[in-house]
Design a protein around this motif. Structure first.
Motif, PDB file in Angstrom:
ATOM      1  N   LEU A 230     -56.010  -1.415   2.632  1.00 38.55           N
ATOM      2  CA  LEU A 230     -57.198  -0.857   1.986  1.00 38.55           C
ATOM      3  C   LEU A 230     -58.434  -1.230   2.789  1.00 38.55           C
ATOM      4  O   LEU A 230     -58.493  -2.321   3.383  1.00 38.55           O
ATOM      5  CB  LEU A 230     -57.332  -1.433   0.574  1.00 38.55           C
ATOM      6  CG  LEU A 230     -56.149  -1.198  -0.379  1.00 38.55           C
ATOM      7  CD1 LEU A 230     -56.352  -2.001  -1.667  1.00 38.55           C
ATOM      8  CD2 LEU A 230     -56.001   0.287  -0.698  1.00 38.55           C
ATOM      9  N   GLY A 231     -59.427  -0.356   2.778  1.00 40.40           N
ATOM     10  CA  GLY A 231     -60.677  -0.640   3.493  1.00 40.40           C
ATOM     11  C   GLY A 231     -61.824  -0.858   2.526  1.00 40.40           C
ATOM     12  O   GLY A 231     -61.920  -0.174   1.500  1.00 40.40           O
ATOM     13  N   LEU A 232     -62.663  -1.837   2.846  1.00 42.64           N
ATOM     14  CA  LEU A 232     -63.888  -2.077   2.076  1.00 42.64           C
ATOM     15  C   LEU A 232     -65.052  -1.973   3.057  1.00 42.64           C
ATOM     16  O   LEU A 232     -65.559  -2.997   3.548  1.00 42.64           O
ATOM     17  CB  LEU A 232     -63.859  -3.474   1.438  1.00 42.64           C
ATOM     18  CG  LEU A 232     -62.856  -3.706   0.307  1.00 42.64           C
ATOM     19  CD1 LEU A 232     -62.845  -5.177  -0.113  1.00 42.64           C
ATOM     20  CD2 LEU A 232     -63.183  -2.813  -0.897  1.00 42.64           C
ATOM     21  N   PRO A 233     -65.459  -0.747   3.397  1.00 40.11           N
ATOM     22  CA  PRO A 233     -66.455  -0.567   4.455  1.00 40.11           C
ATOM     23  C   PRO A 233     -67.709  -1.409   4.215  1.00 40.11           C
ATOM     24  O   PRO A 233     -68.227  -1.446   3.098  1.00 40.11           O
ATOM     25  CB  PRO A 233     -66.790   0.937   4.390  1.00 40.11           C
ATOM     26  CG  PRO A 233     -65.643   1.564   3.687  1.00 40.11           C
ATOM     27  CD  PRO A 233     -65.059   0.526   2.783  1.00 40.11           C
ATOM     28  N   ASP A 257     -61.451  -6.843   9.833  1.00 37.75           N
ATOM     29  CA  ASP A 257     -62.087  -5.526   9.929  1.00 37.75           C
ATOM     30  C   ASP A 257     -62.274  -4.870   8.554  1.00 37.75           C
ATOM     31  O   ASP A 257     -61.926  -3.708   8.371  1.00 37.75           O
ATOM     32  CB  ASP A 257     -61.268  -4.619  10.864  1.00 37.75           C
ATOM     33  CG  ASP A 257     -59.791  -4.555  10.452  1.00 37.75           C
ATOM     34  OD1 ASP A 257     -59.362  -5.396   9.638  1.00 37.75           O
ATOM     35  OD2 ASP A 257     -59.071  -3.664  10.934  1.00 37.75           O
ATOM     36  N   SER A 258     -62.839  -5.611   7.606  1.00 35.98           N
ATOM     37  CA  SER A 258     -63.099  -5.079   6.253  1.00 35.98           C
ATOM     38  C   SER A 258     -61.833  -4.485   5.645  1.00 35.98           C
ATOM     39  O   SER A 258     -61.854  -3.435   5.006  1.00 35.98           O
ATOM     40  CB  SER A 258     -64.210  -4.003   6.292  1.00 35.98           C
ATOM     41  OG  SER A 258     -65.385  -4.533   6.824  1.00 35.98           O
ATOM     42  N   ARG A 259     -60.728  -5.183   5.870  1.00 34.00           N
ATOM     43  CA  ARG A 259     -59.418  -4.662   5.466  1.00 34.00           C
ATOM     44  C   ARG A 259     -58.740  -5.641   4.501  1.00 34.00           C
ATOM     45  O   ARG A 259     -58.697  -6.845   4.754  1.00 34.00           O
ATOM     46  CB  ARG A 259     -58.567  -4.523   6.728  1.00 34.00           C
ATOM     47  CG  ARG A 259     -57.170  -3.958   6.520  1.00 34.00           C
ATOM     48  CD  ARG A 259     -56.423  -3.924   7.859  1.00 34.00           C
ATOM     49  NE  ARG A 259     -57.008  -2.968   8.771  1.00 34.00           N
ATOM     50  CZ  ARG A 259     -56.413  -1.840   9.176  1.00 34.00           C
ATOM     51  NH1 ARG A 259     -55.210  -1.563   8.766  1.00 34.00           N
ATOM     52  NH2 ARG A 259     -57.000  -1.031  10.010  1.00 34.00           N
ATOM     53  N   VAL A 260     -58.233  -5.093   3.408  1.00 31.42           N
ATOM     54  CA  VAL A 260     -57.454  -5.902   2.472  1.00 31.42           C
ATOM     55  C   VAL A 260     -56.037  -5.321   2.453  1.00 31.42           C
ATOM     56  O   VAL A 260     -55.860  -4.106   2.375  1.00 31.42           O
ATOM     57  CB  VAL A 260     -58.070  -5.872   1.052  1.00 31.42           C
ATOM     58  CG1 VAL A 260     -57.185  -6.615   0.065  1.00 31.42           C
ATOM     59  CG2 VAL A 260     -59.468  -6.492   1.074  1.00 31.42           C
ATOM     60  N   VAL A 261     -55.059  -6.206   2.566  1.00 27.91           N
ATOM     61  CA  VAL A 261     -53.660  -5.766   2.620  1.00 27.91           C
ATOM     62  C   VAL A 261     -52.980  -6.209   1.332  1.00 27.91           C
ATOM     63  O   VAL A 261     -53.079  -7.392   0.954  1.00 27.91           O
ATOM     64  CB  VAL A 261     -52.966  -6.380   3.853  1.00 27.91           C
ATOM     65  CG1 VAL A 261     -51.477  -6.039   3.858  1.00 27.91           C
ATOM     66  CG2 VAL A 261     -53.634  -5.883   5.133  1.00 27.91           C
ATOM     67  N   VAL A 262     -52.337  -5.261   0.646  1.00 24.53           N
ATOM     68  CA  VAL A 262     -51.685  -5.592  -0.623  1.00 24.53           C
ATOM     69  C   VAL A 262     -50.220  -5.193  -0.569  1.00 24.53           C
ATOM     70  O   VAL A 262     -49.857  -4.138  -0.084  1.00 24.53           O
ATOM     71  CB  VAL A 262     -52.410  -4.930  -1.822  1.00 24.53           C
ATOM     72  CG1 VAL A 262     -53.861  -5.382  -1.879  1.00 24.53           C
ATOM     73  CG2 VAL A 262     -52.352  -3.411  -1.795  1.00 24.53           C
ATOM     74  N   GLY A 263     -49.378  -6.101  -1.010  1.00 24.87           N
ATOM     75  CA  GLY A 263     -47.953  -5.797  -0.909  1.00 24.87           C
ATOM     76  C   GLY A 263     -47.172  -6.619  -1.884  1.00 24.87           C
ATOM     77  O   GLY A 263     -47.714  -7.411  -2.628  1.00 24.87           O
TER      78      GLY A 263
END
Ligand code: FAD
Length: 366
Positions: A230-233, A257-263
């Motif tokens: 996911l991106g959070l610009p 890089d304003s990135r959240v990874v969910v898994g």
């Protein structure tokens, strides 16, 4: 000594790196399969919070977690610094204080042998939100400052470049094992044989296919994992910690890089079905938004799909293949291969070159 490594994921790339630095002549054959686990892995390094399946497993896992700092330094000397590694801390999340209390006792009992756990503290919900602002407002945490994350894809690429700089030869192709008279003779690629004194089979979930023609049944199956980026610009997520909700295997983490990874899904029985499914996406996003509703407006960047190489017990398989002299296996890394892989590979490389296995890997002989 000439050694061929089959597979260039975290296991194969790490074995090659350690072998070539020990002076071996190394060829790696890599097929770049869709669904390579290393390219999908979340990259959480935090084996201390949850109870592990056995003392043998934890003994390996804690050393493996500690080894990452040494590997990062060694790669930096080789000019490789872009692997997304950062000790951002990790939090076990729960609304139930007794769950956090039990976990805290486990971690405090481990810190003497694993100082890399760092500082251990209990955080109130407001403090949790301060560190990971998207989290809902009623969850408390057990925080360990030594929790880390890395980017598996970048780490494998860095190990490939660094091992090549030390002399390893990387070839793209579909490898088969060449066995003669009960001994490994080498690896076949595109109809030609690359001769070898030893072969390390690090082909992840695909490894059983290589052994089957030689009458060996490697107990490893693919377990599909779907993981969403996911991106959070405009949001600086670089220092956000790893989140481990206590009730599930799901998790959240962030990169620079304003990135959240969910898994992630854990789809046992998936076979090599390389697909993103409606149910898989729903499960991952439902879990993520349950814990962190502040992500509801995040941008969907991509979903990665990886096939974890799973053994029946969940333990790794590290050692010689009985009945085929000179053939070694590095496999079964399951859901924790980015944590275990580099160190397990180092021990396996030592076994190949010295003929003597470390006591840390003898419980995992195949
Ligand atoms: C969604 C997901 C999340 C994860 N999160 C984490 C995490 O947070 N922390 C953690 O520690 N671990 C995590 N893991 C686990 C970790 O990613 C895996 O355990 C690890 O990457 C396995 O590495 P491997 O090298 O054994 O296999 P792979 O990475 O699958 O590599 C095997 C390679 O062998 C090649 N190959 C196969 N057959 C042949 C052939 N015949 N010839 C040539 N090449 C061949 C393939 O193309 C492939 O590139 C996660 C995994 C997934 C899927």
């Amino acid at each position: 000594m000439k050694i061929v490594v089959v597979g260039g994921g975290i296991m194969g790339a790490s074995v090659a790196y350690h072998l070539v630095r020990a002076g071996a002549e190394v060829v790696v054959v890599e097929r770049d399969d869709q669904g390579r686990a290393t390219s999908a892995g979340a990259g959480i390094i935090c084996p201390w919070i949850r109870r592990e399946r056995s003392a043998h497993y934890y003994a390996l896992a804690r050393r493996a977690a500690a080894y990452h700092a040494e590997l990062v330094a060694s790669l930096a000397e080789d000019g490789e610094t872009e692997i997304g590694y950062r000790r951002v801390g990790a939090m076990l999340l729960s609304t139930d204080p007794s769950v956090l209390e039990t976990a805290e006792a486990v971690v405090r009992g481990r810190v003497a042998d694993a100082p890399e756990i760092g500082a251990i503290s209990r955080l109130e919900p407001a403090e949790v939100q301060e560190l990971f602002p998207a989290v809902r407002e009623d969850i408390a945490a057990l925080h360990v400052s030594g929790g880390a994350r890395l980017d598996g894809r970048s780490l494998a690429q860095a190990l490939e470049r660094a091992s090549a700089r030390h002399g390893a030869v990387w070839r793209r192709g579909d490898a088969v094992l060449v066995v003669a008279g009960g001994r490994i003779a080498g690896v076949g690629v595109d109809g030609a044989t690359i001769g070898a004194d030893a072969v390390v089979l690090a082909a992840g979930a695909w490894a059983p296919d290589l052994l089957k023609p030689h009458g060996v049944d490697l107990p490893v199956v693919p377990q599909r994992g779907q993981i969403v980026h996911l991106g959070l610009p405009g949001v600086d997520t670089s220092a956000w910690p790893v989140l481990l909700p206590a009730e599930t295997d799901h998790y959240l983490l962030a990169f620079d890089d304003s990135r959240v990874v969910v898994g992630a899904t854990r789809e046992t029985g998936s076979g090599f079905d390389y697909r993103m499914t409606a149910g898989g996406q729903k499960q991952v996003l439902d879990e993520a938004l349950r814990v962190a509703p502040g992500l509801a407006n995040a941008t969907m960047i991509e979903t990665r799909i990886g096939f974890r190489p799973m053994s029946p017990t969940g333990d790794p398989l590290l050692g010689k293949v009985a009945g085929i002299d000179g053939l070694f296996v590095g496999n079964g890394l399951g859901p924790s291969g980015l944590t275990l892989g580099p160190y397990a590979a180092r021990l396996l490389a030592q076994y190949v070159t010295t003929g003597t296995p470390s006591p840390l890997i003898t419980p995992f002989q195949f």
